[in-house]
Design an enzyme around this catalytic site. Structure first.
Site, PDB file in Angstrom:
ATOM      1  N   LYS A 118      48.305  47.678  44.209  1.00  0.00           N
ATOM      2  CA  LYS A 118      47.089  48.284  44.737  1.00  0.00           C
ATOM      3  C   LYS A 118      47.375  49.543  45.551  1.00  0.00           C
ATOM      4  CE  LYS A 118      44.039  44.216  44.942  1.00  0.00           C
ATOM      5  NZ  LYS A 118      44.914  43.236  44.283  1.00  0.00           N
ATOM      6  N   LYS A 160      44.485  43.138  52.020  1.00  0.00           N
ATOM      7  CA  LYS A 160      44.640  42.751  50.617  1.00  0.00           C
ATOM      8  C   LYS A 160      46.109  42.736  50.217  1.00  0.00           C
ATOM      9  CE  LYS A 160      40.294  44.682  48.848  1.00  0.00           C
ATOM     10  NZ  LYS A 160      39.716  45.597  47.826  1.00  0.00           N
ATOM     11  N   GLY A 166      42.409  37.999  42.211  1.00  0.00           N
ATOM     12  CA  GLY A 166      41.823  36.664  42.235  1.00  0.00           C
ATOM     13  C   GLY A 166      41.452  36.182  43.618  1.00  0.00           C
ATOM     14  N   HIS A 210      29.766  44.571  43.479  1.00  0.00           N
ATOM     15  CA  HIS A 210      31.053  44.714  42.785  1.00  0.00           C
ATOM     16  C   HIS A 210      30.720  45.064  41.335  1.00  0.00           C
ATOM     17  CE1 HIS A 210      35.400  43.239  42.167  1.00  0.00           C
ATOM     18  NE2 HIS A 210      34.989  43.718  41.021  1.00  0.00           N
ATOM     19  N   GLU A 277      37.465  48.757  38.559  1.00  0.00           N
ATOM     20  CA  GLU A 277      36.531  48.075  39.445  1.00  0.00           C
ATOM     21  C   GLU A 277      36.147  48.969  40.620  1.00  0.00           C
ATOM     22  OE1 GLU A 277      37.673  44.130  40.444  1.00  0.00           O
ATOM     23  OE2 GLU A 277      38.003  43.561  38.360  1.00  0.00           O
ATOM     24  N   ARG A 294      44.179  44.555  31.601  1.00  0.00           N
ATOM     25  CA  ARG A 294      44.127  43.430  30.660  1.00  0.00           C
ATOM     26  C   ARG A 294      42.687  43.194  30.255  1.00  0.00           C
ATOM     27  NH1 ARG A 294      41.717  40.025  34.193  1.00  0.00           N
ATOM     28  NH2 ARG A 294      42.457  40.008  36.352  1.00  0.00           N
TER      29      ARG A 294
END
Length: 667
Positions: A118, A160, A166, A210, A277, A294
């Site tokens: 990230k 994070k 997840g 989101h 995202e 993915r």
């Protein structure tokens, strides 16, 4: 052209089934892999060949690259599809496949590595001009560096894990004095889940949506997007409901977000399916969150509104073919909503569940799609993620899709491990969700996440259960008889037989029911405050049509030998325990101070030792199961007299792990 003819699917469950079906439809041969726990799973028999790759723990099976590559060599597979989860975003595995001469059906190892971290991904997106949330993604991982950065961007902030997703390794921090503890907790969970304790910090965007954009790139420099998905309904940062398109999307906003997502993919030379995202605020501003390199769990909603098979597109791109469509060819039709069906107990802090699936009857109907890898008699293993199926509905508009999905959930019967099915129905039926107003704060604002209200059966529903248990016991006895005329099954020479059943319909007093057969498949059920007449119009293989108080209903049921009955009625699933047959168990143990493991798992941390005095509700143990950490708390006040486990131990369900001498009342 990278030609291949046999694909090894390096995954399990519903996504393995999904990939195998598309691959077979296109003429490819397929190879499944399975652990010892999955030997009887549907994906194993669906593939042309299947290879046992190790014991149940993922580190010794699905997460072992060497075992997967050996399986490919042994079967002559020349391509690998990783699905999602497990090694799907592991750059080393993608590189190892390429070095072994296998086509990896996904992006390059370099792209996976770049976007899988990230911190590095965010740095690259800032360079590419993609809007990003203010934060800290520096190399200095000392607590002091995070505290200084948080002061600069101002609280609340989000901690994070840099490697992974997840919801693991993620903590919302409202105040400065909570930050250091949150960093320690996130590091521990991230290291355990991803093998890396690197963290980043981001400004917490208040009440965002989101929203993610599905992108596709090929080896010829073409990159397009296939519209967006709204994944705002989340619990503990894990998606529960996904839909396409986003309820508040406009053509202008879609064009801007789509362009940003395409630029993000193009800037790293991305090939294959990917998802960019974003967080979308109430003003229409959006910020890059992460890129998943993915196929996504929620890809079916995109397939339903575009008419495209995303797995088939992945296979085309992996072969080196150009994308068969351009941006102007992408059209979005109707609306689709997906929910994730989990083996978990919403009324018990969403504790993951395992056990045998006694009945699995997925719903069918117009616009309904259910992706799963289940069969009746299968064991839901405690070793893997608790998601067991995805229920998806398409409609001409959003409300039609929502209504269809509610009905599909109500008509899906799964008996065995407890599931979140009723909780999903409650979400879809909520006025705010129905109005398209859900943000990432929807669940905590509208549901008590610690203990969503458990729907209790009515007395009429309990009366149906009592009749079904009465008949089940009768049929078991009749099966052992040397000869019995069917017409005499409910007859006794002494008159009407009366059987008693006792169920806990609320949290206080058991409800008693007395069942007697009146003949002609008709029964009287007498309770303390009511009496019902029930006629069995039809009863075949766990599906019955009953007439109760002049109203006909179709019910599904499964009667076990231990006094338990699973009943699906009026769109709800209920478990009825006949208290007259129920043996003492976990409830009695808990009230006495004995602490049992609620599921199979690994002891991560012990918070107490022998001699410690504890209070009810105090954390005792952290147990890792189904890729999540679960706190086990004291159920009584008292002194710890025994600790029967050590950190690192693997324990089966119902293991006595700690014993507490209950304090005297009033002490």
């Amino acid at each position: 052209m990278k030609d291949f003819s046999k694909i090894l699917v390096a995954n399990r469950g519903e996504i393995a089934v999904r990939i195998i079906r598309s691959a077979r439809a296109l003429g490819y041969r397929t190879v499944a892999v399975y652990s010892e726990a999955d030997a009887g799973a549907p994906h194993v028999s669906l593939a042309d060949e299947a290879v046992l790759i190790g014991p149940a723990p993922v580190a010794s099976s699905y997460l072992d690259p060497e075992r997967l590559l050996k399986a490919a060599t042994a079967t002559g597979a020349d391509a690998v599809h990783p699905g999602y989860g497990f090694l799907s975003e592991n750059a080393n595995f993608a590189r190892a496949c390429a070095e072994a001469g296998l086509a990896f059906i996904g992006p390059s190892a370099d792209a996976i590595h770049l976007m899988g971290n990230k911190a590095e991904a965010k740095r690259r997106m800032i360079e590419a001009g993609v809007p990003c949330v203010p934060g800290y993604e520096g190399k200095d991982q000392a607590d002091a560096a995070f505290v200084a950065a948080a002061d600069k961007i101002e609280f609340p902030v989000m901690v994070k894990a840099a490697a992974g997703g997840g919801g693991r390794g993620m903590r919302l921090v409202e105040k400065k004095d909570q930050l250091v503890a949150a960093l320690a907790s996130a590091r521990s969970e991230a290291l355990n889940a991803f093998g890396s304790d690197e963290l980043i910090l981001e400004k917490a965007v208040q009440q965002p949506r989101h929203v993610e954009i599905q992108v596709f790139g090929d080896a010829h420099g073409n990159v397009i997007h296939l519209g967006e998905r709204d994944c705002s309904v989340q619990r503990r940062h894990q998606k529960v409901v996904e839909e396409a398109p986003c309820p508040v999307m406009t053509p202008e906003l879609r064009e801007r977000m789509g362009a940003a997502a395409v630029e993000a993919a193009r800037s790293i030379g991305y090939e294959g399916a990917g998802t960019v995202e974003f967080l979308l605020d109430s003003r229409g501003a959006f910020y890059f969150l992460e890129m998943n390199t993915r196929l996504q769990v929620e890809h079916p909603v995109t397939e339903l509104i575009t008419g495209l098979d995303l797995v088939a597109l992945q296979l085309r791109v992996a072969r080196g073919e150009p994308l068969p469509l351009g941006q102007k060819d992408v059209t979005l039709t109707g609306h689709a909503i997906e929910v994730r069906l989990y083996a978990e107990d919403p009324s018990n802090n969403f504790l993951p569940a395992s056990g045998r699936v006694d009945v699995w009857q997925p719903a069918t109907g117009d616009g309904i799609r259910i992706d799963h890898g289940l069969r009746e008699g299968q064991e839901i293993s405690p070793f893997y993620d608790p998601m067991i199926a995805k229920v998806i509905a398409w409609g001409h508009d959003r409300d039609e899709a929502r209504r269809r999905l509610i009905r599909a959930l109500e008509e899906t019967a799964i008996f065995g491990p407890v599931t979140n099915k009723d909780f999903l129905v409650a979400i879809l039926a909520h006025p705010r969700f129905a109005a398209g107003e859900a943000t990432t704060t929807f669940l905590p604002e509208n549901f008590d996440e610690a203990a969503p209200k458990k729907v209790r059966p009515s007395r009429a529903q309990a009366a149906i259960a009592a009749v079904l248990q009465f008949r089940s016991a009768r049929d078991r006895l009749a099966a052992g008889a040397v000869a019995l005329t069917p017409q005499l099954r409910d007859w006794a020479s002494a008159g009407h037989l009366v059987s008693r059943f006792s169920y806990m319909l609320d949290e206080e007093t058991p409800a008693d029911f007395r069942v007697s057969a009146l003949g002609r498949e008709t029964y009287r059920v007498e309770g303390k405050i009511d009496t019902h007449t029930i006629e069995m119009l039809n009863d075949q293989q766990g599906v019955a049509r009953v007439l109760i108080d002049n109203v006909q209903k179709t019910v599904r049921f499964f009667a076990a030998d231990n006094g338990r009955l699973h009943l699906a009625v009026d769109g709800r699933n209920f478990l009825f325990d006949n208290l007259l047959l129920k043996a003492a168990g976990a409830d009695e143990a808990a009230s006495s101070g004995s602490v049992l493991a609620p599921m199979h798992g690994k002891i991560l941390r012990l918070h107490v030792a022998v001699g410690h005095v504890v209070n009810e509700g105090q954390p005792l143990v952290v147990l890792e199961a189904m890729k999540m950490e679960h706190e086990i708390n004291a159920t009584v006040n008292g002194k710890v007299t025994a600790v029967n486990v050590a950190e690192g131990d693997q324990v089966p369900a119902n293991t006595l792990i700690i014993e507490i001498e209950k304090a005297a009342s009033g002490a």
